[in-house]
Motif scaffolding. Structure first.
Motif, PDB file in Angstrom:
ATOM      1  N   VAL A 256      49.779  42.477  24.644  1.00 52.55           N
ATOM      2  CA  VAL A 256      48.853  41.345  24.678  1.00 52.55           C
ATOM      3  C   VAL A 256      47.972  41.426  25.920  1.00 52.55           C
ATOM      4  O   VAL A 256      46.753  41.262  25.843  1.00 52.55           O
ATOM      5  CB  VAL A 256      49.628  40.013  24.634  1.00 52.55           C
ATOM      6  N   SER A 257      48.579  41.664  27.066  1.00 49.93           N
ATOM      7  CA  SER A 257      47.818  41.758  28.308  1.00 49.93           C
ATOM      8  C   SER A 257      48.618  42.536  29.340  1.00 49.93           C
ATOM      9  O   SER A 257      49.844  42.639  29.252  1.00 49.93           O
ATOM     10  CB  SER A 257      47.475  40.366  28.859  1.00 49.93           C
ATOM     11  N   ILE A 258      47.884  43.081  30.323  1.00 49.66           N
ATOM     12  CA  ILE A 258      48.493  43.761  31.464  1.00 49.66           C
ATOM     13  C   ILE A 258      47.896  43.151  32.717  1.00 49.66           C
ATOM     14  O   ILE A 258      46.678  43.158  32.907  1.00 49.66           O
ATOM     15  CB  ILE A 258      48.224  45.280  31.423  1.00 49.66           C
ATOM     16  N   ASP A 259      48.738  42.615  33.560  1.00 46.60           N
ATOM     17  CA  ASP A 259      48.291  41.917  34.769  1.00 46.60           C
ATOM     18  C   ASP A 259      48.885  42.583  35.998  1.00 46.60           C
ATOM     19  O   ASP A 259      50.086  42.897  36.033  1.00 46.60           O
ATOM     20  CB  ASP A 259      48.697  40.440  34.724  1.00 46.60           C
ATOM     21  N   ILE A 260      48.045  42.781  37.010  1.00 51.71           N
ATOM     22  CA  ILE A 260      48.502  43.342  38.288  1.00 51.71           C
ATOM     23  C   ILE A 260      49.082  42.198  39.109  1.00 51.71           C
ATOM     24  O   ILE A 260      48.362  41.320  39.575  1.00 51.71           O
ATOM     25  CB  ILE A 260      47.355  44.033  39.038  1.00 51.71           C
ATOM     26  N   ALA A 261      50.398  42.199  39.275  1.00 50.36           N
ATOM     27  CA  ALA A 261      51.051  41.122  40.004  1.00 50.36           C
ATOM     28  C   ALA A 261      50.976  41.313  41.515  1.00 50.36           C
ATOM     29  O   ALA A 261      50.863  40.343  42.267  1.00 50.36           O
ATOM     30  CB  ALA A 261      52.522  41.018  39.571  1.00 50.36           C
ATOM     31  N   ASP A 262      50.984  42.553  41.961  1.00 52.29           N
ATOM     32  CA  ASP A 262      50.982  42.796  43.406  1.00 52.29           C
ATOM     33  C   ASP A 262      50.456  44.204  43.655  1.00 52.29           C
ATOM     34  O   ASP A 262      50.729  45.133  42.886  1.00 52.29           O
ATOM     35  CB  ASP A 262      52.400  42.654  43.968  1.00 52.29           C
ATOM     36  N   ILE A 263      49.669  44.346  44.737  1.00 53.61           N
ATOM     37  CA  ILE A 263      49.157  45.665  45.116  1.00 53.61           C
ATOM     38  C   ILE A 263      49.098  45.730  46.640  1.00 53.61           C
ATOM     39  O   ILE A 263      48.512  44.866  47.295  1.00 53.61           O
ATOM     40  CB  ILE A 263      47.769  45.935  44.478  1.00 53.61           C
ATOM     41  N   ASP A 264      49.747  46.725  47.212  1.00 51.25           N
ATOM     42  CA  ASP A 264      49.816  46.894  48.667  1.00 51.25           C
ATOM     43  C   ASP A 264      49.352  48.293  49.042  1.00 51.25           C
ATOM     44  O   ASP A 264      49.477  49.245  48.262  1.00 51.25           O
ATOM     45  CB  ASP A 264      51.255  46.684  49.160  1.00 51.25           C
ATOM     46  N   VAL A 265      48.829  48.397  50.270  1.00 49.39           N
ATOM     47  CA  VAL A 265      48.391  49.687  50.798  1.00 49.39           C
ATOM     48  C   VAL A 265      49.574  50.337  51.501  1.00 49.39           C
ATOM     49  O   VAL A 265      50.226  49.734  52.358  1.00 49.39           O
ATOM     50  CB  VAL A 265      47.215  49.516  51.784  1.00 49.39           C
ATOM     51  N   GLY A 266      49.853  51.562  51.121  1.00 47.58           N
ATOM     52  CA  GLY A 266      50.962  52.294  51.714  1.00 47.58           C
ATOM     53  C   GLY A 266      50.497  53.257  52.789  1.00 47.58           C
ATOM     54  O   GLY A 266      49.634  52.940  53.607  1.00 47.58           O
ATOM     55  N   GLU A 267      51.007  54.438  52.782  1.00 45.80           N
ATOM     56  CA  GLU A 267      50.705  55.425  53.806  1.00 45.80           C
ATOM     57  C   GLU A 267      49.412  56.175  53.466  1.00 45.80           C
ATOM     58  O   GLU A 267      48.942  56.154  52.330  1.00 45.80           O
ATOM     59  CB  GLU A 267      51.860  56.428  53.920  1.00 45.80           C
ATOM     60  N   ASN A 268      48.873  56.815  54.524  1.00 44.18           N
ATOM     61  CA  ASN A 268      47.728  57.700  54.331  1.00 44.18           C
ATOM     62  C   ASN A 268      48.279  59.083  53.965  1.00 44.18           C
ATOM     63  O   ASN A 268      48.485  59.939  54.817  1.00 44.18           O
ATOM     64  CB  ASN A 268      46.881  57.762  55.612  1.00 44.18           C
ATOM     65  N   ILE A 269      48.512  59.240  52.690  1.00 43.27           N
ATOM     66  CA  ILE A 269      49.148  60.471  52.220  1.00 43.27           C
ATOM     67  C   ILE A 269      48.249  61.679  52.463  1.00 43.27           C
ATOM     68  O   ILE A 269      48.717  62.773  52.812  1.00 43.27           O
ATOM     69  CB  ILE A 269      49.496  60.346  50.727  1.00 43.27           C
ATOM     70  N   GLY A 270      46.921  61.478  52.309  1.00 49.67           N
ATOM     71  CA  GLY A 270      45.995  62.593  52.520  1.00 49.67           C
ATOM     72  C   GLY A 270      46.050  63.121  53.936  1.00 49.67           C
ATOM     73  O   GLY A 270      46.108  64.339  54.156  1.00 49.67           O
ATOM     74  N   ALA A 271      46.036  62.198  54.918  1.00 50.35           N
ATOM     75  CA  ALA A 271      46.096  62.641  56.311  1.00 50.35           C
ATOM     76  C   ALA A 271      47.429  63.315  56.617  1.00 50.35           C
ATOM     77  O   ALA A 271      47.475  64.330  57.330  1.00 50.35           O
ATOM     78  CB  ALA A 271      45.886  61.443  57.242  1.00 50.35           C
ATOM     79  N   ARG A 272      48.491  62.748  56.062  1.00 51.61           N
ATOM     80  CA  ARG A 272      49.802  63.350  56.301  1.00 51.61           C
ATOM     81  C   ARG A 272      49.894  64.739  55.687  1.00 51.61           C
ATOM     82  O   ARG A 272      50.440  65.668  56.282  1.00 51.61           O
ATOM     83  CB  ARG A 272      50.895  62.452  55.733  1.00 51.61           C
ATOM     84  N   LEU A 273      49.327  64.881  54.509  1.00 50.92           N
ATOM     85  CA  LEU A 273      49.337  66.196  53.873  1.00 50.92           C
ATOM     86  C   LEU A 273      48.498  67.192  54.668  1.00 50.92           C
ATOM     87  O   LEU A 273      48.884  68.361  54.822  1.00 50.92           O
ATOM     88  CB  LEU A 273      48.812  66.082  52.433  1.00 50.92           C
ATOM     89  N   GLN A 274      47.331  66.724  55.187  1.00 49.91           N
ATOM     90  CA  GLN A 274      46.511  67.613  55.992  1.00 49.91           C
ATOM     91  C   GLN A 274      47.228  68.008  57.274  1.00 49.91           C
ATOM     92  O   GLN A 274      47.144  69.161  57.721  1.00 49.91           O
ATOM     93  CB  GLN A 274      45.179  66.933  56.309  1.00 49.91           C
ATOM     94  N   SER A 275      47.918  67.022  57.889  1.00 49.33           N
ATOM     95  CA  SER A 275      48.671  67.327  59.109  1.00 49.33           C
ATOM     96  C   SER A 275      49.790  68.322  58.828  1.00 49.33           C
ATOM     97  O   SER A 275      49.997  69.276  59.590  1.00 49.33           O
ATOM     98  CB  SER A 275      49.241  66.030  59.689  1.00 49.33           C
ATOM     99  N   ASP A 276      50.479  68.088  57.722  1.00 55.78           N
ATOM    100  CA  ASP A 276      51.553  69.027  57.358  1.00 55.78           C
ATOM    101  C   ASP A 276      50.989  70.406  57.059  1.00 55.78           C
ATOM    102  O   ASP A 276      51.591  71.430  57.434  1.00 55.78           O
ATOM    103  CB  ASP A 276      52.312  68.497  56.129  1.00 55.78           C
TER     104      ASP A 276
END
Length: 339
Positions: A256-276
């Motif tokens: 019937v519907s899809i609702d985003i109940a919560d959205i949070d910003v996590g880690e900067n995966i791109g920077a971590r991958l570049q650092s690694d």
């Protein structure tokens, strides 16, 4: 029935009072017939005493249940109380209980003997009838025998069900982790509202498939976003993309519907991958430099060994010079100078 018992008893006593020689074959046949009638009447009386209340209940409710049907249920190991109660409920709810194409006693008995839940099926059909959802007895009984809760399916069709995506009870996770193109991780929790698709309930995929498809679509839609700011500004872009994919195909549910109940910003995966990656490249470069250094040291040792070898050969050659001169003097090839 009492009068029949009295007449049969009087006749039996009359025949019994006759002398044995005067009792002809007709009298004996009559006595046997009377005893057979008494036996049948006794059996009928037993079943009437046992099932008379149920038969009267069905009769007063216009449920169309015969006494002979109750007797048949006794021998086929069918619970007559369940069948009578089901027929009464159908009659009072206004369902079709016709013997040909309706919810007949025979069909209820067959479903009971097949191991189905008769009362659950009748409750589901009544609920669907009240909600104007097309559901006949054959379809409901097939769903029940397939192992699905047909009543819960009808209730979910009337009152849509909300499913958490992801479901902590199933996966142990509380959020979905997705990464945008700029390498920022977003942790999302969605709520999916579904209702039962009764037509595809048999053979359709379950809730786990719906949760998996919705989770995959959310991760894919976030991964296609240029940066996380667009997703945070317009969370409905995720739901629009997910709903357009038809994720409820071949499932037992309709989304019937899809609702985003919560959205949070996590880690900067791109920077971590570049650092690694940079650290890994540094380790590779160090390993290559160490390899070249080891090769240079080995080559230096080889050169030193060659120098030492050449020096030894030179010493050997120098040692052979006096010997060659002495040999030349003895052979006369070299003479001492004269004064």
């Amino acid at each position: 029935m009492i009068a029949a018992f009295a007449i049969a008893a009087d006749l039996s006593f009359t025949i019994a009072e006759l002398p044995i020689g005067q009792a002809g074959p007709w009298q004996m046949l009559t006595l046997a017939a009377v005893l057979l009638v008494l036996f049948l009447l006794a059996i009928l009386g037993f079943f009437f005493v046992r099932y008379g209340k149920l038969w009267f209940q069905a009769y007063m409710s216009v449920a169309d249940v015969k006494l002979i049907s109750l007797i048949r249920m006794h021998f086929t190991k069918v619970n007559p109380q369940v069948i009578v109660q089901a027929k009464v409920m159908c009659a009072q709810a206004g369902l079709n209980i016709d013997r040909q194409d309706g919810i007949s006693t025979r069909r209820l008995e067959a479903h009971y003997l097949a191991g189905g839940n008769v009362m659950n099926v009748i409750h589901a059909i009544i609920a669907a009838h009240r909600a104007e959802i097309p559901l006949d007895f054959d379809q409901a009984s097939a769903i029940d025998l397939a192992g699905r809760d047909v009543l819960d399916a009808v209730q979910t069709s009337v009152y849509p069900k909300v499913i958490d995506c992801p479901d902590p009870g199933r996966s142990g996770k509380t959020t979905l982790s997705a990464i945008t193109k700029n390498g920022i991780e977003l942790r999302v929790r969605a709520r999916v509202t579904v209702r039962t698709n009764i037509e595809q309930l048999i053979g359709g995929a379950t809730e786990d498939t719906v949760i998996a498809r919705v989770g995959e679509a959310i991760i894919s839609s976030i991964g296609s976003a240029a940066d996380h700011f667009k997703v945070l500004e317009n969370p409905d872009m995720i739901t629009r993309v997910v709903l357009s994919r038809g994720l409820d195909a071949q499932t037992a549910f309709e989304i019937v519907s899809i609702d985003i109940a919560d959205i949070d910003v996590g880690e900067n995966i791109g920077a971590r991958l570049q650092s690694d990656q940079a650290e890994a490249d540094t380790r590779v470069a160090r390993a290559k430099a160490e390899r070249r250094r080891a090769e240079a040291i080995a080559e230096e040792q080889q050169m030193k060994a060659k120098v030492a070898d050449n020096r030894s050969q030179l010493v050997l050659a120098e040692a052979k010079v006096p010997m060659a001169m002495a040999e030349a003097f003895r052979a006369g090839r070299i003479t001492a100078p004269s004064h």
